[in-house]
Scaffold this active site. Structure first.
Site, PDB file in Angstrom:
ATOM      1  N   ASP A 369       0.872  -1.136   0.064  1.00 26.82           N
ATOM      2  CA  ASP A 369       0.007   0.147  -0.038  1.00 26.82           C
ATOM      3  C   ASP A 369       0.943   1.300  -0.145  1.00 26.82           C
ATOM      4  O   ASP A 369       2.184   1.207   0.256  1.00 26.82           O
ATOM      5  CB  ASP A 369      -0.925   0.038   1.244  1.00 26.82           C
ATOM      6  CG  ASP A 369      -1.750   1.008   1.092  1.00 26.82           C
ATOM      7  OD1 ASP A 369      -2.248   1.371   0.071  1.00 26.82           O
ATOM      8  OD2 ASP A 369      -2.409   1.465   2.376  1.00 26.82           O
ATOM      9  N   ASP A 561      -1.730  -1.598   6.201  1.00 28.69           N
ATOM     10  CA  ASP A 561      -1.918  -1.510   7.778  1.00 28.69           C
ATOM     11  C   ASP A 561      -2.735  -2.823   8.403  1.00 28.69           C
ATOM     12  O   ASP A 561      -2.969  -2.452   9.533  1.00 28.69           O
ATOM     13  CB  ASP A 561      -3.045  -0.219   7.792  1.00 28.69           C
ATOM     14  CG  ASP A 561      -4.087  -0.517   7.008  1.00 28.69           C
ATOM     15  OD1 ASP A 561      -4.508  -1.415   6.756  1.00 28.69           O
ATOM     16  OD2 ASP A 561      -4.791   0.662   6.800  1.00 28.69           O
TER      17      ASP A 561
END
Length: 667
Positions: A369, A561
């Site tokens: 990400d 995350d």
């Protein structure tokens, strides 16, 4: 005409836990009175422990040495017959009794063919054919090997304990305006803890003091001080560095971040690597086979050898048994993986099991990400651009009020830029539109705050080309009129570029996936040297990309995350979570947790996995090659008990030393 106003915004059971500084001071004072400090007490305890471990072996060795001296160097008349037998039996019993007891316990539990039984049969057989010194020597060196194995495992546990188990048992709590020292597990949520300079925090909480600096090495592996300001979270294991600080407790002792990290590492040994599982299964099959082969070596030659001598072939069978003991494999391989988990913990990387160390060693493609992984994830308003005829201040107040309904980091950036939210502004029909932004009504007029897709959805005309703006853009429309935009920037992490360089050096392909606008993703990717980058992706878009990558490539790891990207983490072969200090869900869902958010720990974790795998394979090769050669020599009568001892205990010790080497390596 457009008016521009730029506003730049500048780690098994881990033993005793440590006590808080007040208790330490008391212990130190007591130590001073006795002229013996805690360090001396600890060294004294270690010396006693070492004496207990090696004492029987030392005594047995002295008996063996004296016996061999009487046999070969001194003409001692009385050292014959039963005196000689009893002398060597005593030397044998000192180290042999614990091994024979373990063999009996293993048989009682159904594990008949253990290495303890092999040693018992081999040494008893040596005594039966009159080879007393060799019988004692085999058992003695085997016992020494077991002690070294115990020390190696103990050292690995101690290293992880010293790195991770930083929880004080007592804390100072402010109750009725007075300080009171209580057990940490008795402190409840919302109580206030006072932390003196040098003390460790025992519970997670929120800083009440204006400012305080902490050493966070217990959690992140970094000793660089981390300064916190009022209202920011502080975690158990952090050490207060300068001024007295007050912390409001937000979690109980057993639920603190450090407690969960400790539990994670303690449970890591239950997740076995395929190599480790194979060796355990192999040992269960291998051991009974060699027992029957030893019997065959002893008895079958009677049908094929004309000058068969039972004692000679029994000796060969006993040598064969000693050589075949699988302890070098059974002990050193788990120890190698445990050392890898410990080495990773020392650098602030939590690996949930040896199977994930194996997976890290095989990673061929990293998918990551952008926000929070390669960038800070802390947004700042960079520019605000409004039409000259627009009321800039009024619009910013409306935007600030509408963003108060969102928990997105961009909302936080706008709050910091505009200031305190005016709660007197009344908004109706507030709605968040996924992937576009927010809408509401203010005094009956439509208010839109989001990307230009939102403007298109409500047919709002605008004279700005979003493709020419690199940063994230927040467009603003009020009363069906486009008024301008804010640009939001996210800073690239300091070690992001070196991370990509290290991954390229490891021949690992890197792909960036993000929900951010493609122009922003491309800008970050180009700056970091990432060739494959895709933006404007919704969660289902990321899932499709991962499926495509997995179909075309080898083992794939995803770095994110661990919360917003849960579907992608589930699809990837191994999930690596950034932000271990920020999210409990991260620790729960990821296979590997990087505690300090540094992307440079990604190639480090891969290197640790590769080195662990290399050491394990070295140990397997060493054990099989040496044992194979000496087994053949032993069966052919060309190897004695002394070569057998080296093939067993010597190889085990070399494998153990090789396994613990990883804990001293720099990555």
């Amino acid at each position: 005409m457009i008016h521009t106003d730029k506003n730049q915004q500048h780690s098994v059971t881990y033993g005793q836990t440590t006590t808080c500084c007040a208790s330490d001071d008391k212990n130190n004072a007591q130590g001073d009175r006795n002229n013996v400090g805690p360090a001396e007490h600890e060294r004294g305890a270690d010396a006693i422990n070492m004496l207990q471990l090696f004492g029987p072996s030392i005594i047995s060795f002295l008996f063996l040495f004296v016996g061999i001296s009487f046999d070969h160097f001194f003409n001692v008349v009385f050292f014959t017959g039963w005196v000689r037998i009893c002398w060597y039996l005593l030397a044998y019993a000192i180290v042999g009794f614990p091994v024979l007891r373990e063999a009996f316990e293993s048989i009682r539990k159904g594990d008949v063919f253990s290495e303890f039984l092999l040693m018992g049969i081999a040494t008893a057989g040596a005594f039966a054919i009159g080879e007393y010194p060799e019988g004692v020597a085999v058992m003695l060196f085997y016992s020494v090997g077991e002690v070294f194995q115990q020390l190696a495992v103990s050292r690995a546990k101690k290293n992880i304990k010293s790195l991770l188990d930083q929880r004080p048992e007592e804390v100072t709590v402010i109750r009725d305006r007075s300080a009171e020292i209580v057990k940490a597990e008795r402190v409840v949520i919302n109580e206030v803890v006072e932390l003196k300079p040098g003390e460790k925090l025992a519970l997670d909480g929120e800083l009440l003091s204006d400012r305080a600096s902490f050493n966070t090495s217990a959690l992140t592996g970094e000793s660089k001080p981390d300064t916190k300001i009022k209202g920011e979270p502080v975690l158990a294991g952090m050490i207060n560095l300068n001024t007295v600080a007050q912390v409001k407790v937000t979690t109980v002792f057993k639920d603190s971040k450090l407690s969960k990290i400790l539990e994670l590492v303690q449970n890591a040994t239950s997740q076995k690597a395929p190599t480790e599982l194979f060796i355990r299964k192999f040992a269960k099959i291998y051991t009974p086979i060699v027992v029957f082969l030893a019997i065959a070596i002893c008895l079958l030659p009677i049908f094929f050898v004309s000058d068969y001598v039972f004692q000679e072939w029994l000796y060969r069978a006993l040598v064969f048994l000693v050589i075949s003991c699988p302890c070098a494999l059974v002990i050193s391989i788990p120890l190698g993986y445990f050392g890898g988990v410990g080495a990773a913990s020392r650098h602030g990387i939590l690996v949930k099991g040896s199977n994930f160390l194996d997976a890290l060693a095989k990673v061929q493609h990293i998918v990551m990400d952008k926000t929070g992984t390669m960038t800070e994830g802390v947004f700042k308003v960079k520019e605000n651009v409004f039409r000259e005829e627009s009321n800039r201040d009024e619009l910013l107040q409306l935007v600030n009020r509408l963003e108060s309904y969102s928990s997105h980091p961009i909302a936080t950036a706008i709050h910091e830029f505009v200031g305190v939210v005016n709660q007197e502004i009344l908004l109706q029909n507030v709605e968040e539109i996924p992937g576009q932004g927010l809408r509401a009504e203010a005094e009956g007029k439509l208010l839109l705050v989001g990307n230009f897709k939102l403007m298109d959805a409500y047919s709002i005309s605008y004279d700005t080309n979003p493709e020419n703006i690199v940063d994230t853009v927040i467009a603003i429309a009020y009363d069906n009129i486009y008024h301008g935009y804010l640009t939001i920037s996210d800073r690239i992490k300091d070690d992001a570029q070196i991370t990509i360089e290290k991954l390229n050096a490891l021949n690992i392909k890197v792909t960036m996936l993000s929900g951010d606008k493609s122009a922003v993703v491309k800008f970050v990717a180009d700056k970091l040297g990432i060739k494959n980058a895709f933006g404007d992706l919704l969660p289902e878009g990321k899932v499709d990309k991962i499926k495509e990558i997995k179909h075309n490539k080898g083992l794939v790891a995803f770095v994110g995350d661990g919360v917003n990207d849960a579907p992608v983490v589930a699809l990837s072969d191994i999930g690596i979570a950034m932000g271990g200090l920020g999210s409990d869900a991260t620790i729960e869902t990821a296979d590997v947790v990087i505690q300090d958010d540094k992307p440079s720990k990604i190639p480090m974790a891969i290197k640790i996995g590769k080195q662990t795998k290399r050491i394990v394979l070295q140990n397997i090769t060493l054990a099989f090659v040496v044992k194979g050669v000496v087994l053949i020599l032993g069966a052919g009568g060309l190897a004695t008990m002394w070569e057998a001892v080296f093939a067993d205990v010597g190889v085990a010790l070399l494998a153990i030393l090789n396994a613990i080497r990883i804990q001293r390596m720099n990555f």
